[in-house]
Design a protein around this motif. Structure first.
Motif, PDB file in Angstrom:
ATOM      1  N   PHE A 248      27.262  46.119  34.742  1.00 33.93           N
ATOM      2  CA  PHE A 248      27.474  45.950  33.307  1.00 33.93           C
ATOM      3  C   PHE A 248      28.806  46.566  32.883  1.00 33.93           C
ATOM      4  N   SER A 249      29.616  45.771  32.212  1.00 32.51           N
ATOM      5  CA  SER A 249      30.787  46.298  31.496  1.00 32.51           C
ATOM      6  C   SER A 249      30.864  45.519  30.192  1.00 32.51           C
ATOM      7  N   SER A 250      31.532  46.084  29.218  1.00 33.27           N
ATOM      8  CA  SER A 250      31.710  45.365  27.953  1.00 33.27           C
ATOM      9  C   SER A 250      32.457  44.063  28.219  1.00 33.27           C
ATOM     10  N   ASN A 251      33.435  44.104  29.138  1.00 37.31           N
ATOM     11  CA  ASN A 251      34.285  42.940  29.399  1.00 37.31           C
ATOM     12  C   ASN A 251      33.487  41.783  29.976  1.00 37.31           C
ATOM     13  N   ALA A 252      32.502  42.094  30.840  1.00 32.23           N
ATOM     14  CA  ALA A 252      31.724  41.024  31.480  1.00 32.23           C
ATOM     15  C   ALA A 252      30.560  40.576  30.616  1.00 32.23           C
ATOM     16  N   SER A 253      30.143  41.414  29.682  1.00 28.75           N
ATOM     17  CA  SER A 253      28.845  41.181  29.071  1.00 28.75           C
ATOM     18  C   SER A 253      28.894  41.090  27.540  1.00 28.75           C
ATOM     19  N   THR A 254      28.953  42.232  26.876  1.00 30.06           N
ATOM     20  CA  THR A 254      28.764  42.225  25.415  1.00 30.06           C
ATOM     21  C   THR A 254      29.915  41.559  24.659  1.00 30.06           C
ATOM     22  N   LEU A 255      31.163  41.796  25.092  1.00 33.38           N
ATOM     23  CA  LEU A 255      32.289  41.253  24.317  1.00 33.38           C
ATOM     24  C   LEU A 255      32.373  39.726  24.407  1.00 33.38           C
ATOM     25  N   PRO A 256      32.273  39.133  25.625  1.00 31.85           N
ATOM     26  CA  PRO A 256      32.272  37.664  25.652  1.00 31.85           C
ATOM     27  C   PRO A 256      31.074  37.061  24.915  1.00 31.85           C
ATOM     28  N   TRP A 257      29.955  37.777  24.949  1.00 34.36           N
ATOM     29  CA  TRP A 257      28.754  37.296  24.238  1.00 34.36           C
ATOM     30  C   TRP A 257      29.025  37.284  22.726  1.00 34.36           C
ATOM     31  N   ALA A 258      29.639  38.358  22.259  1.00 31.67           N
ATOM     32  CA  ALA A 258      29.988  38.430  20.830  1.00 31.67           C
ATOM     33  C   ALA A 258      30.993  37.335  20.480  1.00 31.67           C
ATOM     34  N   ALA A 259      31.948  37.094  21.371  1.00 27.42           N
ATOM     35  CA  ALA A 259      32.980  36.074  21.094  1.00 27.42           C
ATOM     36  C   ALA A 259      32.340  34.696  20.956  1.00 27.42           C
ATOM     37  N   LYS A 260      31.293  34.454  21.749  1.00 30.74           N
ATOM     38  CA  LYS A 260      30.634  33.127  21.709  1.00 30.74           C
ATOM     39  C   LYS A 260      30.012  32.820  20.352  1.00 30.74           C
ATOM     40  N   THR A 261      29.717  33.848  19.581  1.00 34.11           N
ATOM     41  CA  THR A 261      29.113  33.599  18.264  1.00 34.11           C
ATOM     42  C   THR A 261      30.127  33.021  17.283  1.00 34.11           C
ATOM     43  N   GLY A 262      31.428  33.148  17.621  1.00 31.37           N
ATOM     44  CA  GLY A 262      32.472  32.695  16.690  1.00 31.37           C
ATOM     45  C   GLY A 262      32.722  33.691  15.566  1.00 31.37           C
ATOM     46  N   LYS A 263      32.032  34.808  15.591  1.00 35.76           N
ATOM     47  CA  LYS A 263      32.143  35.789  14.492  1.00 35.76           C
ATOM     48  C   LYS A 263      33.020  36.988  14.870  1.00 35.76           C
TER      49      LYS A 263
END
Ligand SMILES: Cc1cc2nc3c(=O)[nH]c(=O)nc-3n(C[C@H](O)[C@H](O)[C@H](O)COP(=O)(O)OP(=O)(O)OC[C@H]3O[C@@H](n4cnc5c(N)ncnc54)[C@H](O)[C@@H]3O)c2cc1C
Length: 570
Positions: A248-263
Motif C-alpha cells: 500500500f502506498s498513496s501513489n498506488a492506491s488512495t490518490l489514483p482512486w480519488a482522481a477517478k472520482t473526477g473531484k
C-alpha cells in the motif's frame, strides 16, 4: 474588476483542502472525493506518478552506478537521513536530504522525511497492527498525558474499512492485546521462527510470537484489482516504489482512486505556509501556499481543511497560523500545541544463533517478519517503568559465499554458499510517555528557504525509556536462552529520538479543551472546520506501528466532516 476578483476566488475555492499527500492525506483525499467533495490536495514536494516515477524499481543492483550503495560524499553530506536503514541508492530520491530542509535540534533528533506526492508511504516498512482497548486505556490507567476521547469500539469499524481497501496480510491470532483485522492470507514462517513461536507458547502464557501484519497484497481481492494493483511479488525492493502496487502506498492506491472520482485536484510544489482564520466567521476559510517553483504566495479557500502534513510539520503549520484570535497558533487556547510530543524507542536489540534445523534453509524473500506483541504491564503495573514494548523477530540461515574469481567460477561459488547455523535477532519497539518538556516550537529568527520559520525540536529520552531498554534486554535474553539460542548479545545503539520515524503528538486529542487540541472527531476544539488526522493527533503512542491508526482516524473524521457539512454545521 469586481467580477474578475469574484471569479479568481471561485477558481481557488474547493469544498475541502487536504494538506499533504502521504499516508493520511491520501486517505483524506479518497474519502472526501468519494463522498462528492471537490477536494484540493496541496503537496509541498514534486509529483510522483505510480509506476512511471519509480526510476530504480526494475534495476538490478549491478545496473546502478554504485551497486546500490551511496557514495561517501552523499553519506557525509547527509549525517541525519544517512542513518535511516532504507536510505540507499535505490531509494535516496524519495528522502529529504539534510541540507534541503533545515530544522533546529535543540536536543539531538533525527527527523526523517519524504517530501513528494505520496510522502513516506513510498518508503515505509508497511507493518500494520491495530490498537486494542488496552492501548487507548493507557494514559488514564497509568496516569500520564490525558485520557483518549475515543476507544477501540469507536475506531474498529474504520480499521476494517481501511484494511479491506489497503490490503493487509495477517493471521487471525485471537489476541486481546492485538485485535484481529480483515486479513489477506498470512506470510509463511521459516522453521526456526516457527520453533521459537512454539517454544514461547510452551513456556509463557502471555508471550505469543505471531507472523507480522503488513500492508501487502498476498491474495488480490476485486477491490485491489479495481485499483490496478496486483499480488505482492516478494521482491523486497519496496522503498524503490512498487510497480505492481503489491504494497500500500498513496501513489498506488488512495490518490489514483480519488482522481477517478473526477473531484480531485492535486497540486504538487505547494508549500502550505499557514491556515487562514476569519475572525468574523469564527472559522478557517482557507490556506496560504508558497508555490515552490515561483516562490509566490497564493491563497486557496474551502469549507473544511484536513491537516495531514505528518506529525511535526502539522505542528509547524498550526503554530505558524497566527491571528489576533489565535496569537499562539490556530486553535491553541490551551497552550498545549507543540507539546507532549512522543515517539517510539527502537534503541535496543538482541542477536543470537541456533544450531538446530541444519537440514533446512530459507527459500526466496518475504517482505515481513514475526512480531511479539507487548507483554509487559498489560493488565497491571509489574515493572519500575510505565507501559511496555513490542518486538520484531526473525531468523535466517547463515550463508557465506566465496567471492573470489571471475565469470563461471564466481557464479558457481555465489550459487553454492557454505551454510552455517541460524542467526536470530529481535529489536525493541517501545512506547514513550508524552511529556510537556518534549516539544516543538517555531524558531524566532531562522527561516527555511520559503521564508517559513524553522522548526525547533526539543525531544529526549528519559529514565522510563532507559529502564525499558534494560527490561527488554533481560526479558529477551531469558526468552532466547529458553529457546536454546546461543552466542546471545544485547545492544543499545543509543540512537537519537526520531530515527524510528513514528513521532506523534503536539496536537493531541482529548476530552477537555483546556488540556487538548482536538475533540473525539479529530476536530480542533476551537476551530471546528479544521481536522488533524495524522500522527500529531495522537494522545499517546502505544507500541504498534502507527500508520494504520492514522488511516482509520482519517477515514472516520472524513465521514463525520461530510455528515456535518450536510447538516450545515460546518
Ligand atoms: C523507512 C520507514 C519505515 C517505516 N515503517 C513503518 C511501518 O512499518 N509501519 C508504520 O505504521 N509506519 C512506518 N513508517 C512511518 C510512516 O511512513 C508514517 O507514519 C506515515 O507515512 C505518516 O503518514 P502521514 O500522512 O502523516 O505523513 P507522510 O506520509 O510523511 O506525508 C506527509 C506529506 O505532507 C507533505 N507536507 C509536509 N509539510 C507540508 C506543507 N507545509 N505543505 C504541503 N505539504 C506538506 C509532505 O511532503 C508529505 O508528502 C515508516 C517510515 C519510514 C520512512
Amino acid at each position: 474588476m469586481a467580477n474578475f476578483a469574484i471569479d479568481a476566488v471561485k477558481a481557488t475555492t474547493y469544498d475541502a483542502i487536504v494538506i499533504g499527500s502521504g499516508i493520511s492525506g491520501g486517505w483524506a483525499a479518497k474519502e472526501l472525493t468519494e463522498k462528492g467533495l471537490r477536494t484540493l490536495v496541496l503537496e509541498r514536494g514534486r509529483d510522483v506518478k505510480h509506476v512511471t516515477d519509480y526510476p530504480t524499481a526494475m534495476l538490478n543492483t549491478w545496473e546502478m552506478d554504485h551497486r546500490g550503495q551511496l557514495p561517501l560524499k552523499i553519506r557525509q553530506e547527509n549525517p541525519i537521513v544517512g542513518k535511516c536503514y532504507a536510505f540507499h541508492e535505490g531509494s535516496a530520491h524519495f528522502f529529504v536530504k539534510d541540507a534541503e530542509h533545515p530544522y533546529i535540534q535543540e536536543k539531538p533528533f533525527d527527523w526523517i522525511r519524504g517530501y513528494q506526492v505520496g510522502g513516506k508511504s513510498l518508503l515505509w516498512a508497511r507493518q500494520t497492527q491495530r490498537w486494542s482497548q488496552l492501548d487507548f486505556d493507557g494514559p488514564a490507567r497509568d496516569g500520564f498525558a490525558v485520557e483518549w476521547p475515543i476507544g477501540y469500539a469507536d475506531i474498529a469499524p474504520w480499521y476494517s474499512h481501511v484494511e479491506k481497501f489497503a490490503g493487509i496480510t495477517g493471521n487471525k491470532d485471537g489476541l486481546a492485546t492485538l485485535p484481529d483485522g480483515e486479513f489477506l492470507p498470512p506470510h509463511e514462517w521459516n522453521c526456526v521462527e516457527k520453533y521459537f513461536s512454539q517454544q514461547m507458547a510452551a513456556k509463557y502464557k502471555d508471550r505469543p510470537v505471531i507472523i507480522g501484519r503488513a500492508a501487502h497484497i498476498t491474495k488480490p481481492q476485486p477491490i485491489h484489482l479495481q485499483q490496478g494493483r496486483a499480488q505482492c511479488q516478494h521482491r523486497t525492493l519496496c522503498e524503490r516504489g512498487c510497480p505492481f502496487g503489491g504494497y500500500f502506498s498513496s501513489n498506488a492506491s488512495t490518490l489514483p482512486w480519488a482522481a477517478k472520482t473526477g473531484k480531485l485536484t492535486l497540486r504538487p510544489h505547494s508549500v502550505v505556509h499557514s491556515i487562514i482564520y476569519d475572525e468574523k466567521k469564527g472559522k478557517a476559510t482557507g490556506v496560504r501556499v508558497i508555490d515552490a517553483t515561483t516562490k509566490q504566495m497564493i491563497e486557496f479557500y474551502a469549507r473544511i481543511i484536513f491537516v495531514n502534513a505528518a506529525a511535526l510539520n502539522t505542528n509547524l503549520v498550526l503554530l505558524n497560523s497566527t491571528s489576533s484570535r489565535f496569537p499562539n497558533g490556530l486553535g491553541n487556547d490551551s497552550g498545549v500545541l507543540g507539546k507532549y510530543v512522543a515517539f517510539h524507542n527502537y534503541r535496543a536489540g538482541i542477536s543470537g544463533e541456533y544450531d538446530g534445523f541444519l537440514d533446512s534453509t530459507t527459500d526466496g524473500r518475504r517482505p515481513n517478519s514475526p512480531y511479539i506483541p507487548r507483554f509487559r504491564n498489560v493488565y497491571k503495573q509489574e515493572t519500575d517503568f510505565l507501559r511496555g514494548y513490542a518486538a520484531g523477530f526473525s531468523a535466517n540461515r547463515i550463508s557465506r559465499t566465496n567471492q573470489d574469481g571471475f565469470g563461471v567460477d564466481l557464479k558457481n561459488s555465489l550459487a553454492n554458499p557454505t551454510l552455517g547455523g541460524w542467526s536470530v535477532g529481535s529489536h525493541m519497539m517501545g512506547e514513550t510517555i508524552p511529556k510537556e518538556t518534549n516539544y516543538v516550537a517555531l524558531d524566532k529568527d531562522l527561516k527555511d528557504p520559503y521564508g517559513i520559520p524553522q522548526l525547533k525540536i526539543s525531544i529526549a529520552y528519559d529514565d522510563n525509556d532507559d529502564k525499558m531498554v534494560k527490561d527488554y534486554q533481560e526479558q529477551m535474553t531469558e526468552m532466547f536462552t529458553a529457546a536454546g539460542f546461543t552466542n546471545i548479545r544485547v545492544r543499545d545503539d543509543k540512537r537519537n529520538p526520531g530515527l524510528d520515524i513514528h513521532e506523534m503528538g503536539g496536537v493531541r486529542m482529548g476530552k477537555d479543551p483546556k488540556t487538548s487540541m482536538l475533540n473525539k472527531w479529530s476536530q480542533l476544539h476551537h476551530c471546528k472546520n479544521v481536522f488533524v488526522t495524522d500522527g500529531a493527533s495522537m494522545t499517546s503512542t502505544s507500541t504498534q506501528n502507527p500508520s494504520l491508526t492514522y488511516m482509520a482516524l482519517t477515514a472516520r473524521a472524513a465521514d463525520y466532516a461530510v455528515k456535518e457539512m450536510k447538516k450545515k454545521n460546518l
